[in-house]
Design an enzyme around this catalytic site. Sequence first.
Site, PDB file in Angstrom:
ATOM      1  N   LYS A  42       0.808  -1.213   0.000  1.00  0.00           N
ATOM      2  CA  LYS A  42       0.000   0.000   0.000  1.00  0.00           C
ATOM      3  C   LYS A  42       0.850   1.276   0.000  1.00  0.00           C
ATOM      4  O   LYS A  42       0.461   2.284  -0.607  1.00  0.00           O
ATOM      5  CB  LYS A  42      -0.953  -0.005   1.201  1.00  0.00           C
ATOM      6  CG  LYS A  42      -1.936  -1.179   1.227  1.00  0.00           C
ATOM      7  CD  LYS A  42      -2.851  -1.155   0.019  1.00  0.00           C
ATOM      8  CE  LYS A  42      -3.931  -2.226   0.097  1.00  0.00           C
ATOM      9  NZ  LYS A  42      -3.424  -3.587  -0.065  1.00  0.00           N
ATOM     10  N   GLU A  84      -2.777   6.701   7.639  1.00  0.00           N
ATOM     11  CA  GLU A  84      -3.422   7.646   6.736  1.00  0.00           C
ATOM     12  C   GLU A  84      -4.396   8.503   7.532  1.00  0.00           C
ATOM     13  O   GLU A  84      -4.938   8.053   8.546  1.00  0.00           O
ATOM     14  CB  GLU A  84      -4.216   6.924   5.638  1.00  0.00           C
ATOM     15  CG  GLU A  84      -3.416   6.433   4.483  1.00  0.00           C
ATOM     16  CD  GLU A  84      -4.302   5.838   3.404  1.00  0.00           C
ATOM     17  OE1 GLU A  84      -3.792   5.638   2.288  1.00  0.00           O
ATOM     18  OE2 GLU A  84      -5.487   5.562   3.666  1.00  0.00           O
ATOM     19  N   ARG A  89      -7.245  -7.866  -9.428  1.00  0.00           N
ATOM     20  CA  ARG A  89      -7.998  -9.101  -9.677  1.00  0.00           C
ATOM     21  C   ARG A  89      -9.406  -8.722 -10.091  1.00  0.00           C
ATOM     22  O   ARG A  89      -9.784  -7.551 -10.067  1.00  0.00           O
ATOM     23  CB  ARG A  89      -8.064  -9.944  -8.398  1.00  0.00           C
ATOM     24  CG  ARG A  89      -8.593  -9.132  -7.206  1.00  0.00           C
ATOM     25  CD  ARG A  89      -8.841  -9.953  -5.979  1.00  0.00           C
ATOM     26  NE  ARG A  89      -9.020  -9.138  -4.789  1.00  0.00           N
ATOM     27  CZ  ARG A  89     -10.124  -8.506  -4.450  1.00  0.00           C
ATOM     28  NH1 ARG A  89     -11.184  -8.560  -5.242  1.00  0.00           N
ATOM     29  NH2 ARG A  89     -10.211  -7.799  -3.339  1.00  0.00           N
TER      30      ARG A  89
END
Length: 471
Positions: free
Chosen positions: A115, A199, A290
């Site tokens: 990430k 974050e 995906r």
Amino acid sequence: MIKKILIANRGEIAVRIVRACAEMGIRSVAIYSDADRMALHVKRADEAHGIGDDPLAGYLNPRKLVNLAVETGCDALHPGYGFLSENAELAEICAERGIKFIGPSAEVIRRMGDKTEARRSMIKAGVPVTPGTEGNVADLAEALREGERIGYPVMLKATSGGGGRGIRRCNSREELEQAYPRVISEATKAFGSAEVFLEKCIVNPKHIEAQILADSLGNTVHLYERDCSIQRRNQKLIEIAPSPQLTPEQRAYIGDLAVRAAQAVGYENAGTVEFLLAEGEVYFMEMNTRVQVEHTITEEITGIDIVREQIRIASGLPLSVKQEDIIHRGFALQFRINAEDPKNNFLPSFGKITRYYAPGGPGVRTDTAIYTGYTIPPYYDSMCLKLIVWALTWEEAMDRGLRALDDMRVQGVKTTAAYYQEILRNPEFRSGQFNTSFVESHPELTEYSIKRNPSHLAIAIATAIAAHAGL
């Protein structure tokens, strides 16, 4: 063109891939643990091979899966979603053994799975991201310093996380201190990595994601967006395409951002770029490398078969559509019918399906692997089917959803179907203006009454009569 595919998954997504193979004249190979011996994907595939008695180990062994693909004469492997679908090692082993991996390259999977690396890539590409740490935090002390710098509330996230796991909202220094060891533990167990980052918490955002397709010839398109704001503990419940909350300008902007994000990392195949939308600002959250559980609703509004496109792309063919040819029409909703009891804190309800009646009629689709007599094993995800409805307008789509949920019968286990009907009746939801706090803000929606099953009532009456008669 690919001729034979090993489907490295189970359940409804495996059935979905089998159907795409059948339509394309491609042979399908299913795999199954002992717990899945009677599963529908095993019955529907052209071939099926056991992968051991452990319910999970076989599905999570990349080398064993690729070896099986080679042994059965497959020239490709489709990972579906979940399990090893975003596992770079699986893609690498496929490349080593000459098996086409139906997904992006191992390098891209690894890059987007990290990430913090994904954030760096998006910043470089000019895609807006939420404020946060530049990289991973080394320890709790650094996390606390960064928490003060960013400003509470913050989100503590596993760097390799996904699927709503390895993430905690921390409203204060004290909550961050408590959450840190828990997230580290969860991340280590679930993803094999203890790395975490921080974050800024975007309070009560809308969760918007854009579907992209990219081929090996440099063509990248978006298929518009999905609204995934109706979720519980970061797990999606109802998904909508397109979002009823976006303006045409926001829709175009998010689609362009998704294409830019995919091109920035050299993406190939189907993928999803996830964003948070708050107070008119859009922030990149993550990229899923995906096919998504909710790809179905994008198919309904665009008419594009995403799994078919995945196979075409992996075969080296160009996209079958150009961006200017892609339009969206109407609204589609997907309901994840989980074997859970909403009235009992969503407790899983595994067991035997004594009766299953699929809903039908115009604009109704079901993707499932259950059938009457099938026993839902306790080792996997609780989702037993996906109910998808489509209609020309938002109001008609909601009404069709109510009707289809009422048509459907899944007996033997408790499900979330009646709870979704309560959501569809809620004025706030029907207004088309909601955010990720919706479920937590409406605990009263679990206080619905359950219709009594006529067969259960008949059994109770018969039992009472027999007891009264001394039988």
